[in-house]
Scaffold this motif. Structure first.
Motif, PDB file in Angstrom:
ATOM      1  N   ASP A  27       0.946  -1.147  -0.258  1.00  0.00           N
ATOM      2  CA  ASP A  27       0.160   0.202   0.002  1.00  0.00           C
ATOM      3  C   ASP A  27       0.806   1.378   0.174  1.00  0.00           C
ATOM      4  N   ARG A  36      -9.362   4.193   6.107  1.00  0.00           N
ATOM      5  CA  ARG A  36      -9.733   4.289   4.819  1.00  0.00           C
ATOM      6  C   ARG A  36      -9.149   3.413   3.898  1.00  0.00           C
ATOM      7  N   LEU A  37      -7.999   2.729   4.092  1.00  0.00           N
ATOM      8  CA  LEU A  37      -7.512   1.621   3.351  1.00  0.00           C
ATOM      9  C   LEU A  37      -8.209   0.538   3.553  1.00  0.00           C
ATOM     10  N   ARG A  38      -8.600   0.097   4.699  1.00  0.00           N
ATOM     11  CA  ARG A  38      -9.465  -1.085   5.084  1.00  0.00           C
ATOM     12  C   ARG A  38     -10.963  -0.807   4.515  1.00  0.00           C
ATOM     13  N   ALA A  39     -11.487   0.276   4.335  1.00  0.00           N
ATOM     14  CA  ALA A  39     -12.717   0.404   3.709  1.00  0.00           C
ATOM     15  C   ALA A  39     -12.595   0.207   2.173  1.00  0.00           C
ATOM     16  N   ARG A  40     -11.325   0.701   1.792  1.00  0.00           N
ATOM     17  CA  ARG A  40     -11.258   0.610   0.047  1.00  0.00           C
ATOM     18  C   ARG A  40     -11.172  -1.051  -0.023  1.00  0.00           C
ATOM     19  N   VAL A  41     -10.402  -1.648   0.657  1.00  0.00           N
ATOM     20  CA  VAL A  41     -10.330  -3.059   0.386  1.00  0.00           C
ATOM     21  C   VAL A  41     -11.755  -3.708   0.614  1.00  0.00           C
ATOM     22  N   TYR A  42     -12.486  -3.408   1.499  1.00  0.00           N
ATOM     23  CA  TYR A  42     -13.841  -3.840   1.675  1.00  0.00           C
ATOM     24  C   TYR A  42     -14.660  -3.601   0.440  1.00  0.00           C
ATOM     25  N   SER A  43     -14.458  -2.460  -0.016  1.00  0.00           N
ATOM     26  CA  SER A  43     -15.278  -2.161  -1.227  1.00  0.00           C
ATOM     27  C   SER A  43     -14.863  -3.022  -2.313  1.00  0.00           C
ATOM     28  N   ASP A  44     -13.601  -2.959  -2.789  1.00  0.00           N
ATOM     29  CA  ASP A  44     -13.051  -3.937  -3.716  1.00  0.00           C
ATOM     30  C   ASP A  44     -13.597  -5.401  -3.631  1.00  0.00           C
ATOM     31  N   ALA A  72     -10.411  -3.502  -9.549  1.00  0.00           N
ATOM     32  CA  ALA A  72     -10.516  -3.781  -7.972  1.00  0.00           C
ATOM     33  C   ALA A  72      -9.585  -5.137  -7.786  1.00  0.00           C
ATOM     34  N   ASP A  75      -5.798  -3.951  -7.740  1.00  0.00           N
ATOM     35  CA  ASP A  75      -5.795  -3.060  -6.768  1.00  0.00           C
ATOM     36  C   ASP A  75      -5.701  -4.028  -5.497  1.00  0.00           C
TER      37      ASP A  75
END
Length: 103
Positions: A27, A36-44, A72, A75
């Motif tokens: 990252d 924010r990073l954790r939320a990005r991973v969750y979204s992907d 995604a 990423d």
């Protein structure tokens, strides 16, 4: 679904605040927010789960944004391992096929 649930905010203090850099070394947060990073991973993961479910149930994916789905996937691979991300870039053929897709 298991991995997606592990990336919910309820585990920020228990797991992610101290372990996200170890689990996702690709990252380079540089002072960025763990949440924010954790939320990005969750979204992907959510996007990939929905794609996987459509494919597994033999449902059409023609109207999906397949470029975003591929982004995604790339990423997440990049976050986990930059070496594997390079291998993925060399091996995958979807990027070349997407422009040929009828509108």
């Amino acid at each position: 679904m298991f991995w997606q649930k592990v990336f919910t905010s309820r585990y920020d203090a228990v797991i992610w605040d101290s372990q996200i850099a170890t689990v996702l070394p690709g990252d380079n947060v540089n002072g960025g927010s763990t949440a924010r990073l954790r939320a990005r991973v969750y979204s992907d993961l959510d996007r990939i789960r929905l794609l996987r479910n459509r494919i597994a149930h033999h449902e059409p994916i023609i109207f999906r944004d397949l470029a975003a789905d591929l982004a995604a996937i790339k990423d997440l691979v990049q976050l986990r391992c930059t070496h594997t991300a390079h291998l993925l870039e060399e091996a995958e053929s979807v990027t070349a096929l997407l422009p040929q897709r009828p509108l």
